[in-house]
Design an enzyme around this catalytic site. Sequence first.
Site, PDB file in Angstrom:
ATOM      1  N   ASN A   9      62.561  -3.068  67.140  1.00 27.39           N
ATOM      2  CA  ASN A   9      61.556  -3.922  67.014  1.00 27.39           C
ATOM      3  C   ASN A   9      61.742  -4.915  66.064  1.00 27.39           C
ATOM      4  O   ASN A   9      61.718  -4.684  65.068  1.00 27.39           O
ATOM      5  CB  ASN A   9      59.587  -3.264  67.106  1.00 27.39           C
ATOM      6  CG  ASN A   9      59.533  -4.526  66.979  1.00 27.39           C
ATOM      7  OD1 ASN A   9      58.957  -5.584  67.255  1.00 27.39           O
ATOM      8  ND2 ASN A   9      58.082  -3.682  66.311  1.00 27.39           N
ATOM      9  N   TRP A  10      62.327  -6.274  67.111  1.00 27.06           N
ATOM     10  CA  TRP A  10      62.900  -6.818  65.670  1.00 27.06           C
ATOM     11  C   TRP A  10      61.520  -7.959  65.257  1.00 27.06           C
ATOM     12  O   TRP A  10      61.627  -8.840  64.588  1.00 27.06           O
ATOM     13  CB  TRP A  10      63.501  -8.254  66.498  1.00 27.06           C
ATOM     14  CG  TRP A  10      64.931  -7.187  66.893  1.00 27.06           C
ATOM     15  CD1 TRP A  10      65.342  -6.362  66.761  1.00 27.06           C
ATOM     16  CD2 TRP A  10      66.374  -7.782  67.067  1.00 27.06           C
ATOM     17  NE1 TRP A  10      66.489  -6.065  67.072  1.00 27.06           N
ATOM     18  CE2 TRP A  10      67.118  -7.478  67.472  1.00 27.06           C
ATOM     19  CE3 TRP A  10      66.159  -9.580  68.242  1.00 27.06           C
ATOM     20  CZ2 TRP A  10      68.523  -7.306  68.421  1.00 27.06           C
ATOM     21  CZ3 TRP A  10      67.755  -9.301  68.897  1.00 27.06           C
ATOM     22  CH2 TRP A  10      68.860  -8.657  69.002  1.00 27.06           C
ATOM     23  N   HIS A  99      50.929  -2.215  68.955  1.00 27.99           N
ATOM     24  CA  HIS A  99      51.638  -2.353  67.583  1.00 27.99           C
ATOM     25  C   HIS A  99      50.675  -2.123  66.193  1.00 27.99           C
ATOM     26  O   HIS A  99      50.166  -3.061  66.976  1.00 27.99           O
ATOM     27  CB  HIS A  99      52.406  -2.939  67.687  1.00 27.99           C
ATOM     28  CG  HIS A  99      53.846  -2.979  66.213  1.00 27.99           C
ATOM     29  ND1 HIS A  99      52.670  -2.742  64.824  1.00 27.99           N
ATOM     30  CD2 HIS A  99      55.024  -2.186  66.004  1.00 27.99           C
ATOM     31  CE1 HIS A  99      54.122  -2.091  64.047  1.00 27.99           C
ATOM     32  NE2 HIS A  99      55.151  -1.745  65.198  1.00 27.99           N
ATOM     33  N   GLU A 101      50.700  -3.226  63.682  1.00 32.71           N
ATOM     34  CA  GLU A 101      50.407  -4.958  63.330  1.00 32.71           C
ATOM     35  C   GLU A 101      49.755  -6.363  64.155  1.00 32.71           C
ATOM     36  O   GLU A 101      48.879  -6.653  64.177  1.00 32.71           O
ATOM     37  CB  GLU A 101      52.040  -5.685  62.953  1.00 32.71           C
ATOM     38  CG  GLU A 101      52.653  -4.669  61.836  1.00 32.71           C
ATOM     39  CD  GLU A 101      54.324  -5.355  62.313  1.00 32.71           C
ATOM     40  OE1 GLU A 101      54.878  -5.626  62.819  1.00 32.71           O
ATOM     41  OE2 GLU A 101      54.642  -4.221  61.029  1.00 32.71           O
ATOM     42  N   GLU A 171      53.913   6.025  64.876  1.00 35.91           N
ATOM     43  CA  GLU A 171      54.054   4.759  63.864  1.00 35.91           C
ATOM     44  C   GLU A 171      53.458   5.444  62.773  1.00 35.91           C
ATOM     45  O   GLU A 171      52.329   4.057  63.008  1.00 35.91           O
ATOM     46  CB  GLU A 171      54.049   3.655  64.607  1.00 35.91           C
ATOM     47  CG  GLU A 171      55.509   3.055  65.551  1.00 35.91           C
ATOM     48  CD  GLU A 171      56.142   1.689  65.290  1.00 35.91           C
ATOM     49  OE1 GLU A 171      57.425   1.782  65.334  1.00 35.91           O
ATOM     50  OE2 GLU A 171      54.910   0.704  65.478  1.00 35.91           O
ATOM     51  N   SER A 217      60.298   3.610  58.787  1.00 33.33           N
ATOM     52  CA  SER A 217      61.274   3.802  58.358  1.00 33.33           C
ATOM     53  C   SER A 217      62.531   4.335  58.290  1.00 33.33           C
ATOM     54  O   SER A 217      63.347   5.368  57.893  1.00 33.33           O
ATOM     55  CB  SER A 217      60.537   3.660  57.219  1.00 33.33           C
ATOM     56  OG  SER A 217      59.611   3.062  55.621  1.00 33.33           O
ATOM     57  N   GLY A 238      61.950  -0.784  63.098  1.00 33.26           N
ATOM     58  CA  GLY A 238      62.068  -2.266  62.483  1.00 33.26           C
ATOM     59  C   GLY A 238      62.779  -2.724  62.206  1.00 33.26           C
ATOM     60  O   GLY A 238      63.652  -3.150  62.251  1.00 33.26           O
ATOM     61  N   GLY A 239      63.124  -2.684  60.323  1.00 30.58           N
ATOM     62  CA  GLY A 239      63.895  -3.122  59.331  1.00 30.58           C
ATOM     63  C   GLY A 239      65.345  -2.588  59.816  1.00 30.58           C
ATOM     64  O   GLY A 239      66.105  -3.488  59.857  1.00 30.58           O
TER      65      GLY A 239
HETATM   66  P1  13P Z   1      60.142  -0.156  60.055  1.00 33.72           P
HETATM   67  O1  13P Z   1      61.266   0.258  60.516  1.00 33.72           O
HETATM   68  O2  13P Z   1      60.743  -1.618  59.712  1.00 33.72           O
HETATM   69  O3  13P Z   1      59.299   0.482  59.725  1.00 33.72           O
HETATM   70  O4  13P Z   1      59.570  -1.014  61.589  1.00 33.72           O
HETATM   71  C1  13P Z   1      58.197   0.583  62.200  1.00 33.72           C
HETATM   72  C2  13P Z   1      58.078  -0.312  63.550  1.00 33.72           C
HETATM   73  O5  13P Z   1      56.858  -1.222  63.119  1.00 33.72           O
HETATM   74  C3  13P Z   1      58.603  -0.844  64.122  1.00 33.72           C
HETATM   75  O6  13P Z   1      58.077  -0.928  65.513  1.00 33.72           O
END
Ligand code: 13P
Length: 256
Positions: A9-10, A99, A101, A171, A217, A238-239
């Site tokens: 997930n960029w 998600h 967010e 998540e 993470s 994510g990261g």
């Molecule tokens: P991180 O891997 O940056 O913690 O993000 C996870 C995420 O929200 C993937 O959708």
Amino acid sequence: MRKPCMAGNWKMNNTWAETVLLAQGISNRSEGRWEDDIDVVLCPAMPNLKAAYSVIEFDNAPIAIGAQNVHWEASGAYTGEASCEMLTEVGVSYCIVGHSERREYFAETDEMVNKKAKALIQAGITPIVCVGESLAVRDEGTYLDFVSSQVRAAFAGIEATRAQKCIIAYEPIWAIGTGRTATPEQAQEVCEAIRGCISEMFDTNCAEAMRILYGGSMKPENVAGLIEKPDIDGGLIGGAALDAESFVYLVKACLE
Ligand code: 13P
């Protein structure tokens, strides 16, 4: 045996040019066996979906493209939104919904997640349904009930044969972008409960077939312990998905 899935997930990162470079970096490191042994999905930002798809298509790489959001209606006056058909046209075959967010910053509710999942299934796009609790809910100790209720709401009114082709990503909000990963035991506990919830809602066949990912993470240093757990079928990253080498490391970890 469930086929693992590793999805990047960029989020709102990467310009068009950076999208092409990252997709190329991942494509160059891909292997033919990915086709049969794992589903690898890249989810760039909406304006860059076509750019990523073009790279993958040109290379004929065993990689799929996912969107980060969709609207459930087919068309209409929904400024800023995109429909399933629009996503399909630019090569999308997966889509993240719910998600944390989007739930937090864009007021996405369980009902909206359900409508999006239904529209995606109808359009032949695989939903990646995100669920997960905040730190407050975890500290209260009610996280299993909380996550189960998100799962029940997301899959309400969907038939078992269709639900089993969907993906759920667990998540925990407190682990997203914080560097504070859930321990393999914490992640497994919730993923097992999610599978139990699917089994109750539908049946054991559906629960056994459905892929459940962990996200929060996840990185090369902690992937092995997480994906060896019986109810964790891969990751939503994510990261670490913003770096080709790290992301491919995570993919390969699922193949060992
Ligand atoms: P991180 O891997 O940056 O913690 O993000 C996870 C995420 O929200 C993937 O959708």
